[in-house]
Design a protein around this motif. Sequence first.
Motif, short mmCIF file in Angstrom:
data_model
loop_
_atom_site.label_atom_id
_atom_site.label_comp_id
_atom_site.label_asym_id
_atom_site.label_seq_id
_atom_site.Cartn_x
_atom_site.Cartn_y
_atom_site.Cartn_z
N CYS A 131 0.73 -0.41 -0.31
CA CYS A 131 -0.10 -0.08 -0.12
C CYS A 131 0.76 1.83 -0.11
O CYS A 131 2.17 1.33 0.67
CB CYS A 131 -1.15 -0.08 1.25
SG CYS A 131 -2.11 1.61 1.12
N CYS A 134 0.08 3.56 3.57
CA CYS A 134 0.30 2.83 4.49
C CYS A 134 1.46 1.97 5.20
O CYS A 134 2.27 1.25 5.51
CB CYS A 134 -0.56 2.24 6.08
SG CYS A 134 -1.40 0.30 5.13
N CYS A 151 -6.10 -1.05 -0.43
CA CYS A 151 -5.79 -1.56 1.06
C CYS A 151 -6.86 -1.43 1.94
O CYS A 151 -7.69 -0.24 1.01
CB CYS A 151 -4.75 -0.62 1.18
SG CYS A 151 -4.13 -0.69 3.22
N CYS A 153 -6.75 0.56 3.90
CA CYS A 153 -7.12 1.74 4.32
C CYS A 153 -6.91 2.63 3.39
O CYS A 153 -7.06 4.03 3.52
CB CYS A 153 -5.31 2.46 5.37
SG CYS A 153 -4.42 2.82 3.67
#
Length: 220
Positions: A131, A134, A151, A153
């Motif tokens: 990702c 992150c 992802c 996130c």
Amino acid sequence: MQPADSVDLVKAWITEAQRVVVLTGAGISTDSGIPDFRGPQGVWTANPAAEKQSTLQHYLADPQVRQAAWRSRLVHPAWTARPNRGHLALVELQRRGKLHALITQNIDGLHRKAGSRSVTEIHGSLREIFCVRCGKEYRAPKIPDSTPPLCNCGGVLKPNTVLFGESLPPQALETARRESGACRVMLVIGTSAVVQPAASLPYVAKEHGAAVVEVNIEQA
Ligand code: ZN
């Protein structure tokens, strides 16, 4: 010097050397059906748009580029390719305790697939994604989606292969430099090593007193 003499000399060096390090490039994988991306049949030569997919800036900015890049990853010959005699010879060298580190510019994962250990992939690996927001890593999935998933996130996922405009993985690079500086013999196989920073590694080895041997692979 006759080629046979050269081979004997290199064998003698390897036999005597305490530490042997190998640097490989695309040429070792062409016999496994992986095109050399800078060669005349290379994917970039055949498809200039592919080079655009390999630019981080475009990858992040343009969903269509991401989609195209993801599709290219899915159909990459590395997923089904098998290690060839070149990869296996290096496994054997390691089994005999003669190979201390294997540094590769290849993203195809074939050295690991062949059974080599201590492989440093300085251009990353096709078999990993991460990702960009992150940094979470996802190991090995060949995700059959036609677009890169996000992802957890919400960040964009990217194959862990180094693109233009992107730094090389610092840890891998540090390992590559350390091993190059500590070896007595460096074999450079299947690469003209003109692309930095791989190009600097034989010089690092030489500066520290190692013998650097270029092994050119002829197409059968
Ligand atoms: Zn994330």
